[in-house]
Design an enzyme around this catalytic site. Structure first.
Site, PDB file in Angstrom:
ATOM      1  N   LYS A  46       0.799  -1.224   0.000  1.00 22.92           N
ATOM      2  CA  LYS A  46       0.000   0.000   0.000  1.00 22.92           C
ATOM      3  C   LYS A  46       0.832   1.276   0.000  1.00 22.92           C
ATOM      4  O   LYS A  46       0.298   2.363  -0.227  1.00 22.92           O
ATOM      5  CB  LYS A  46      -0.979  -0.012   1.162  1.00 22.92           C
ATOM      6  CG  LYS A  46      -2.090  -1.042   0.993  1.00 22.92           C
ATOM      7  CD  LYS A  46      -2.968  -0.736  -0.212  1.00 22.92           C
ATOM      8  CE  LYS A  46      -4.102  -1.733  -0.351  1.00 22.92           C
ATOM      9  NZ  LYS A  46      -4.985  -1.407  -1.481  1.00 22.92           N
ATOM     10  N   SER A 274      -2.346 -13.015   3.509  1.00 29.35           N
ATOM     11  CA  SER A 274      -2.771 -12.793   2.113  1.00 29.35           C
ATOM     12  C   SER A 274      -1.699 -13.320   1.158  1.00 29.35           C
ATOM     13  O   SER A 274      -2.006 -13.807   0.068  1.00 29.35           O
ATOM     14  CB  SER A 274      -3.093 -11.319   1.832  1.00 29.35           C
ATOM     15  OG  SER A 274      -1.933 -10.544   1.677  1.00 29.35           O
TER      16      SER A 274
END
Ligand code: PMP
Length: 326
Positions: A46, A274
């Site tokens: 991110k 993830s």
């Protein structure tokens, strides 16, 4: 391009250009390569959108120096925006559902951001609503809205996708990535399909998530422990374009957990759930390419390991499956 052989002015210059490392468990005929996004300064994928979106909004005048970004976020986006905002003279406020890891919330605060919690049972929807209420109360505040802002996809179209293709000399058979906002996969997929419309594109979600509905399937909704990917309401994931995706693969929590532990033990990779899910799915895609079940233009698979397990030690990520508190 950063080669780290000369001094840099700011950590913002170290966002992106992350290593692409082979996953050793893949079949030798079809190697799998993972982009290690924990090498970013805020230690996740991110940071790319934090830098790209804040810089672009400042360039366009949608955000003024001294203004505020307010974002509903599961955590990593907050850290990415906080790194960028701090260096670009912008204030940052993040609205985080309580269930997300305390490490992330502490890091956002350490970077100078304000963190506001919303109840877990209101989900991301509750956090999104609260972010907009706060923005309406402040002057010069913008909600970048990673769930609907095309700049999220563009950040990966401009950086992550080209980096993968350059590292593999354009020989990419399949791209496999977990979908939270889906910005990562959409940006890489858009770039990949422009290079070669036959590249196989696999979206990864936890079992219990509902992205598979967008491909005409009827998945069963359930809670899951994997953090950072998945959706309970695909209508809120506005960036996800099912037309760019060949398939949605669901990975059970147990498989993601087994894989993230294997990656640490066997490959020295300290990655989170993830990434465990992405790796499990990417290995499966590679096996299907090898077995002729997927017709890919090259015998290779690229995936993304979004962040590090260190961010989830408090949740017992390396304990037994039952003790892991997702
Ligand atoms: N993994 C982790 C740990 C994340 O925080 C995120 C972002 N929510 C993703 C994967 C998925 O990224 P995207 O939002 O670009 O789909």
């Amino acid at each position: 391009m950063t080669d780290y052989r000369t001094p840099l002015d700011s950590v913002l210059e170290t966002v992106g250009e992350t290593p692409l490392v082979r996953v050793q468990a893949a079949p030798p005929e079809v190697p799998v390569y993972a982009k290690l996004e924990s090498f970013n300064p805020g230690a996740s994928i991110k940071d790319r959108i934090g830098k790209y979106m804040v810089e672009t909004m400042l360039d366009r005048g949608e955000l003024e120096p001294g203004g505020t970004v307010i974002e509903p976020t599961a955590g990593n986006t907050g850290i990415g925006f906080a790194v960028a905002a701090g260096q670009l003279d912008v204030d940052a406020v993040f609205v985080v559902p309580e269930r997300f890891s305390v490490e992330k919330q502490q890091l956002m605060a350490a970077l100078g951001a304000e963190v506001i919690n919303t109840p877990t049972d209101e989900g991301m929807g509750g956090a999104i609503e609260r972010a907009h209420e706060l923005a309406a109360e402040l002057d010069d505040a913008v909600v970048p809205q990673q769930f609907s802002n095309p700049l999220n996809v563009e950040a990966h179209y401009e950086t992550t996708g080209p980096e993968i293709f350059e590292a593999l000399d354009g020989e990419v058979g399949a791209v496999v990535a977990g979908c939270g906002t889906a910005g990562t996969l959409m940006g890489i997929a858009e770039y990949a399909l422009e290079q070669d419309p036959d590249v196989h594109v696999t979206a990864v979600e936890p079992e219990g998530s509902l992205y598979a509905e967008t491909k005409g399937e009827d998945p069963e909704e359930a809670d899951y422990k994997i953090e950072g990917i998945g959706t309970h309401d695909p209508a809120t994931n506005e960036l996800f374009d099912p037309d760019l995706v060949d398939e949605v693969v669901q990975v059970p929590d147990r498989r993601a957990h087994e894989e993230l532990r294997r990656l640490a033990r066997e490959e020295g990779q300290l990655v989170a759930s993830s990434a465990g899910a992405a790796s499990a799915a990417a290995l499966h895609v590679a096996e299907r390419i090898r077995d002729g079940e997927i017709d890919a233009p090259h015998d290779s698979v690229a995936t993304v390991f979004a962040d590090s397990s260190e961010r989830y030690l408090s949740k017992g990520i390396y304990r037994s499956f039952e003790e892991w508190d997702g």
